[in-house]
Design an enzyme around this catalytic site. Structure first.
Site, mmCIF file in Angstrom:
data_model
loop_
_atom_site.group_PDB
_atom_site.id
_atom_site.type_symbol
_atom_site.label_atom_id
_atom_site.label_comp_id
_atom_site.label_asym_id
_atom_site.label_seq_id
_atom_site.Cartn_x
_atom_site.Cartn_y
_atom_site.Cartn_z
ATOM 1 C CB SER A 45 -0.931 0.003 1.214
ATOM 2 O OG SER A 45 -1.880 -1.033 1.112
ATOM 3 C CD GLU A 46 0.144 4.338 1.309
ATOM 4 O OE1 GLU A 46 -0.582 5.012 0.556
ATOM 5 O OE2 GLU A 46 -0.274 3.433 2.042
ATOM 6 C CB THR A 47 7.495 2.405 -0.057
ATOM 7 O OG1 THR A 47 7.225 1.069 -0.525
ATOM 8 C CG2 THR A 47 8.948 2.492 0.399
ATOM 9 C CD1 TRP A 196 -6.626 1.924 -1.887
ATOM 10 C CD2 TRP A 196 -5.107 3.557 -1.864
ATOM 11 N NE1 TRP A 196 -5.436 1.356 -1.511
ATOM 12 C CE2 TRP A 196 -4.477 2.352 -1.489
ATOM 13 C CE3 TRP A 196 -4.342 4.707 -1.927
ATOM 14 C CZ2 TRP A 196 -3.120 2.267 -1.186
ATOM 15 C CZ3 TRP A 196 -2.989 4.632 -1.610
ATOM 16 C CH2 TRP A 196 -2.400 3.421 -1.244
#
Length: 264
Positions: A45-47, A196
């Site tokens: 989802s995120e880094t 999203w």
């Protein structure tokens, strides 16, 4: 050139649950295209990328596999977890981000991590986009609101939120906004799911940032300052929220999955 990277499961006490985030700390920012390529390669989802400012103070940037993100809660928790892991005497860290300012994160008893976020209470929407209704299996919410981050589709019961199907192509039309669906919970004050497709992926496992809007909404409805929430994705995650004026405290636990080095 090699760069150290950690992967941490946030908002969970066990591996393979919650929301995984990668954390990379460098003395200077890597090139933006390189940071985006690393995030795409990680496919999480995120880094989060951190750049030290001074003792226990870092600038922070978040990248999904698709784009840079203004605000991410679970990767902030993962970043604090890594900072605390690397310095056992550190119990408080500040992250600075352009869109949300300074985020103070503290290590609490029994390993919990508390994050202080700006209050992002959503406001009611007059004209509900058709793409939102078509994108949520045509189940009409009883209220729709919007914050700087997302549309909020509010339902009457937890089962509807858990069983709701979504159409990513329809929800993409709402860009730059994402979509959160939420309802009162049975074992929790409220439950939610987060979609999203325009900014990162179809469904996010646990979204810390959106609780800066969910907690004020449900806190007002329930006349409560402290709330226990659950994000009902396949991985799932428990989020503790506390309202404090113009701030929302969001907390939970995290566990280390991986520590390694990436070759650039």
């Amino acid at each position: 050139m090699t760069v150290e990277m950690h992967i941490v499961d946030a908002f969970t006490e066990r591996l393979f649950a919650g929301n995984p985030a990668a954390v990379v700390i460098t003395e200077e920012w890597l090139d933006v295209s390189l940071m985006q390529s690393i995030a795409a390669e990680n496919n999480l989802s995120e880094t989060a990328f951190l750049k030290p400012v001074q003792n226990d103070h870092y600038q922070i940037r978040w990248f999904s596999p698709l784009t840079e993100i203004d605000f991410c809660g679970h990767a902030t928790m993962a970043s604090a977890f890594v900072v605390f892991l690397k310095n056992e005497h550190c119990h408080e860290v500040t992250f600075s981000a352009t869109a949300v300012g300074d985020l103070l994160v503290t290590k609490q008893a029994e390993g919990a991590i508390n994050m202080s976020f700006p209050n992002r209470k959503p406001e009611p929407v007059g004209d509900v986009p058709q793409a939102l209704l078509d994108g949520l299996s045509k189940k009409k919410p009883h209220q729709v609101l919007r914050s700087e981050q997302a549309y909020f589709a509010i339902y009457d019961d937890e089962q509807t939120v858990r069983e709701l199907e979504y159409d990513s192509e329809q929800l993409k039309q709402l860009a730059p906004y994402d979509v959160v669906v939420s309802a009162p919970g049975k074992d929790y004050d409220f439950v939610s799911r987060y979609f999203w497709p325009a900014n990162g992926g179809d469904e996010d496992p646990v979204t810390g940032s959106i609780h800066a809007g969910l907690a004020p909404y449900w806190g007002e409805k329930m006349s409560k300052q402290e709330l226990k929430a659950y994000q009902a994705s396949k991985r799932g995650g428990v989020v503790y929220c506390r309202l404090a004026g113009d701030r929302v405290h969001v907390s939970g636990k995290a566990v280390l999955y991986l520590k390694g080095k990436i070759a650039i």
